[in-house]
Each structure stands twice: as C-alpha cells, then as structure tokens.
Design an enzyme around this catalytic site. Structure first.
Site, short mmCIF file in Angstrom:
data_model
loop_
_atom_site.label_atom_id
_atom_site.label_comp_id
_atom_site.label_asym_id
_atom_site.label_seq_id
_atom_site.Cartn_x
_atom_site.Cartn_y
_atom_site.Cartn_z
N LYS A 260 0.87 -1.18 0.00
CA LYS A 260 0.00 0.00 0.00
C LYS A 260 0.90 1.22 0.00
CE LYS A 260 -4.03 -2.10 2.12
NZ LYS A 260 -5.07 -2.04 3.18
N ALA A 365 2.50 -9.01 5.20
CA ALA A 365 2.71 -10.41 4.83
C ALA A 365 1.38 -11.10 4.57
CB ALA A 365 3.47 -11.13 5.95
N ASP A 433 -14.03 1.61 9.65
CA ASP A 433 -14.33 0.90 8.40
C ASP A 433 -14.24 -0.61 8.55
OD1 ASP A 433 -14.96 0.88 5.65
OD2 ASP A 433 -12.87 0.59 5.11
N GLU A 438 -12.70 -11.77 9.26
CA GLU A 438 -12.43 -13.11 8.72
C GLU A 438 -11.92 -14.02 9.82
OE1 GLU A 438 -10.46 -13.53 4.96
OE2 GLU A 438 -10.87 -11.45 4.41
N ASP A 453 -6.71 -5.24 7.05
CA ASP A 453 -7.06 -3.96 6.43
C ASP A 453 -7.32 -2.87 7.48
OD1 ASP A 453 -7.54 -2.12 4.52
OD2 ASP A 453 -9.48 -2.91 3.88
#
Length: 561
Positions: A260, A365, A433, A438, A453
């Site tokens: 990013k 990673a 956000d 997961e 994220d």
C-alpha cells in the site's frame, strides 16, 4: 397573699457600668481561644495525614510487589475490586483471577532490564502460557504444506520461462528455489488456533527484515481487484467512492506481501467532512496497527513493515500484467506515477507518484491462501451504513446487543468477546471501516478474528469516535486478559504511547506516527477503561469481566483458557 416577685440583683451604678465595659472583652477572649484551638487541631490533623501516616504505612505495610493476591471469591476480592475501579488510570495493583499464588511484577519475577518493550514482554501478563498445542491445532500440516509450495514454485519457474520466450526477452528468467526455512514459510507454519504467531517467535522479526530488503520479482493487482476487472471503464469519467490502491508483490524467496503506497502526509488529518468510506488508505496506519496489535498481545494482524521501493524497477519492470502496465505514466514533474484501474480511481488525478520513482509504502505479509487455509468472511454485527443518510439498527437501538446475544454464533463461545477485542483495537486506531471480519474455517466458532485492512486508522488524532466502542458499551462484557493488559498499559511504567514510540523506531520508515497520534492512544485508552468502569458500576464486575485466565497449580504458571 402578696404576689411573688422575681429576685433582682441590685448593683450600684458604678458596678453596672464596669460590667458593661468588660463584657465585650470577655466575649472576644472566648472567641480567640476557639479560633486558636481550631487552627491547632487543623494543623495537627494535616501533619498526621500527610507526614506521620505515610511513614507508618511505609514502615509497617510496605509491599514491593506491584500485584496482589486476587481470589475468585470472598470479601477481599470484592473490596479490592471496588478500590481498583475508583481510579483505573492510577491503580498500581493489577489483580488477576487465579486459584492460587500471586502474580509477581515483571521486575520481581524475571529481573527484566533494558527497554520498556522488553520489560513489557517480560511481564507475567505477556507470558501467559497457552495449553500445549496438538498437531491438529496448527493451521497447516507441514508435509502437505511444503509439497504444495514446492509445486507452486515449480509452476512459477515454468511460467516465467514461457513468458520470457513469448515476450522475446533475452534476459535469463529469475529462477526461484524453494527454501522450507524461509521466514514466510515459518510464519505460515506457526499459525495456530490462538494467534497468527506466538509471543516469543523470533521468526517474526526476521520476516520483517526480509520483507524490508529482499528483492521483488513480480508485481500484480491483488486478487480482489482482479475480480472487479471489467466492472468499470477507465475511458469514462468516474466519480471515485474512495482512495484505494494496493498491489501484490512477490519476493525472491517466493514470499508475498500486499503493498500500500503512501497517500497522505503524516501531519495531515482526515477532513471533517469526509465519510469514513471515502477516506484515504494510509500505509503508516497499517504499520502502526501491527505494532499496536502486538503490544496489546492480540497477535491477529499479519506482520507489516515499511519500505522504500523503486516503482519502475520493482513494479513496472517486473509485472506481467498488461492492465497494470497501462496505468503507469510520467507526470509533468517527470515523476513516475500509476493509479488503480478498478474500482475506485480510474483517473490520473488519483494516482500516486514517486520521487522521481522512489516511493514509500507498507508491506503486509500474506497469510496462507484459501486453497490451503479456507476462511470465513463474516459481516460485522456492528457494521456501519455505507450511505450518506441511513443508520444501522445498533446506532439507534441501545439494547441492540441483547438481540445479538441470542444469535448464533454470538450466543456461546468467545466470538462476541473477540468482536469486543476488535472494537477496542479499532477505537484505539480510530478505524470506522470494519465492515467484515475473517476467521480460519479450521478453527471453527472459537477461532480468533483476523484484523485485516487497518489502513483507514490513524486519520484524526483530534477526535475520539466513541461509536466504535458500541460492542463494548452495549454488551458490557470484556475479557479479563484484555482488561488487565489495558490497565497495565495505562500506568506510567508501561505507558502505551511510550511503548508504541519505541516499537515504531524499529521500522524502516522514519516517524511512522506523529506525536499527536501517539498521545491520542493514551487518551483513548482512558476512555476505554472509563467505559468498562461504567459497566462495572451498573452490572457488577462478575457480569462484566469474563474470566479467561487460570493458574495451574502443578506447574506454577499462568495459562489462558
């Protein structure tokens, strides 16, 4: 009979005048004595409280241990708990529910010296042992995993040769040799049902070093952006709904990381009029989130490191994606730039540019792919509305958690507690956000949540978005281990901002977080503790603090359940 008359004291006129002259003096004399007595009494009490009493306590009640016996039952437990909650920020006693023994301070138990981080990780709260892991409690099985990676490396080398031949490239293709002892392989093999890595795993630091310097041999769009291919047409004017740009990079040792790029200066705050879903994705937020996650002892954020890369050499010249090559251009300032093709930014004004081709960014990673380690992607029960006007139920219903507690899988196990851990983490970084989370399929309902994220964190240091804490404030429950570590990090010896400052100095990039963002962590930590304190006052500590720590008497160490 004659009527009775009251006896009168007859005084001569001289004596009467003398008495009238003396009465005011006598009256003032008595008042002076009273004032003097009160002053002396006040001075004595102050001396007793501030001078004599502390010396007596120090001599006869001194306790060098920073912790105390904390029984699960009994009056001593309840009274000490009430005392601790009066001022959580200054409480130097860290009670821990245990069946036997006293949890000693890090200095007493280990004699730890050196940096604050070393002392923190030597503290007993950071040495809680998990039960011995059975082979099936690891995410991957070694033989199957190594064979899978060997096949992938062989296929990569074969495709690389075909690509060079088809493209008429004379340069010798980079042949990758698979090393089972590579740091990224060890990282994958170490993932277990409790966390992405163990507290004392030295390989994580090695993985950070490798990602920060090892050669990049390929760049491509990430898989989720490939899925969007064709949805948008970059020849048309597109109104972006976000600032989103990331790439997948492959290293010489066949490891992978998500890149990013830098999108915002460190001292820039997110504008007040920005919605969270159109905010920038900040590379330094990804880096800082990893360090905070490790300090909190969650270990649910994959390792992240900052790095300067040459976008011409490391991206444009290595990619085999024609789509990615097509978004590169040279700016009027002769800087090399590129932009995302889909979904959000099909316009060059939303590009990122090097200087002239050097660009800083974060490298996260990758965890094992879905073929090896399937994952559930689950909507966050406290998901926000991604429209300009609508609100979700939790935003208008203060009893929303009562409904969630009746639903699977939040009605049993530790899933709801893990959601609250995630909310605490997001509140500290200011991330609004978190629409999904997961979890590895293999570990079932009680598996830990992956904190993926985090790039929309650390946007505004001047605002604490208290709504992020809704899972905690509405459910009024928190893990005991989480609460104890938060209280520890609120003390001067282990102040969260100091620990983050030291930890971030280990990264390759300078000044990952500015000082206002570091200080905001301390302020937000206090707000979390006050929120828990409010819940305890309302419902009582047994209802609010969920015990997840026990002490094994046979071995004399603390373990997590």
């Amino acid at each position: 009979m004659l009527p009775r008359r009251k006896k009168r004291l007859l005084l001569s006129p001289g004596k009467t005048q003398s008495l009238q002259q003396q009465s005011p003096g006598i009256m003032w004399m008595r008042r002076d004595r009273l004032v003097v007595t009160l002053i002396l009494a006040t001075g004595f009490i102050a001396d007793l409280y501030f001078n004599i009493l502390p010396k007596v306590q120090e001599k006869y009640f001194k306790n060098d241990c920073t912790c105390q016996d904390f029984k699960t039952t009994g009056e001593s437990n309840s009274s000490s708990s009430r005392d601790n909650w009066q001022n959580p920020s200054t409480d130097t006693r860290l009670p821990i529910t245990s069946e036997a023994g006293t949890l000693l301070s890090a200095q007493t138990q280990t004699g730890a010296t050196g940096s604050q981080l070393q002392r923190l990780f030597s503290h007993p709260l950071y040495n809680i042992q998990t039960p011995d892991l059975r082979p099936e409690e690891y995410l991957l099985q070694r033989e199957e995993t190594l064979n899978y990676y060997i096949r992938k490396v062989s296929r990569w080398n074969r495709h690389q040769r075909y690509y060079n031949t088809a493209a008429n490239i004379s340069a010798t293709a980079q042949v990758v040799s698979f090393e089972p002892e590579s740091s990224w392989v060890k990282f994958h093999m170490g993932i277990n049902r409790y966390a992405l890595y163990s507290r004392d795993d030295p390989n994580i630091d090695q993985l950070l070093k490798d990602m920060g310097k090892i050669d990049i041999i390929n760049a491509d769009y990430t898989q989720d952006e490939k899925i969007l291919k064709g949805i948008c047409d970059c020849t048309q004017v597109v109104k972006p709904s976000g600032h989103h740009l990331k790439l997948s990079l492959k290293f010489q040792d066949f490891g992978k990381a998500m890149f990013k790029p830098m999108r915002q200066e460190r001292d820039e705050e997110t504008p007040e009029d920005f919605f969270y879903f159109i905010d920038f994705q900040r590379h330094n937020a990804e880096i800082a989130a990893f360090h905070l996650d490790r300090i909190l002892d969650f270990r649910r954020v994959p390792p992240v490191v900052g790095r300067f890369i040459n976008i011409t050499k490391d991206i444009l010249n290595t990619t085999r994606s024609e789509d990615l090559k097509s978004v590169f251009f040279t700016s009027p300032a002769n800087n090399v730039c590129f932009f995302a093709k889909c979904l959000y930014m099909c316009k060059t004004e939303y590009a990122v540019c090097g200087n002239p081709d050097m660009l800083e960014g974060s490298l996260s990673a990758y965890v094992p792919g879905l073929t090896l380690a399937p994952r559930f992607s689950i909507p966050n029960p406290w998901i926000r509305s991604y429209t300009f006007a609508n609100k979700e139920e939790w935003e208008v219903n203060p009893h929303y958690c009562d409904t969630i507690k009746q639903l699977y899988p939040y009605n049993s196990g530790n899933r709801l507690l893990n959601i609250i851990d995630m909310a605490i983490f997001d509140f500290l970084i200011g991330n609004m956000d978190r629409h999904h989370y997961e979890i590895f399929t293999k570990f079932g309902d009680d598996g830990f949540l992956l904190h993926f994220d985090n790039a929309r964190g650390f946007g505004r240091h001047s605002r604490d978005e208290i709504s992020i804490l809704a899972p905690l404030t509405q459910c009024c429950i928190v893990k005991q281990s989480t609460l104890l570590r938060l209280k520890l990090l609120s003390q001067a010896e282990f102040r969260l901002s100091d620990l983050m400052r030291e930890s971030l100095l280990r990264d390759n990039l300078p000044l990952v977080l500015t000082e206002p963002h570091l200080l905001a962590l301390d302020r937000r930590l206090q707000r979390i503790l006050k929120a828990v304190q409010k819940c305890v006052k309302k419902y009582g500590e047994p209802h609010v603090v969920a015990e997840d720590i026990t002490e094994t008497q046979q071995h004399g160490h603390v373990t997590a359940r």
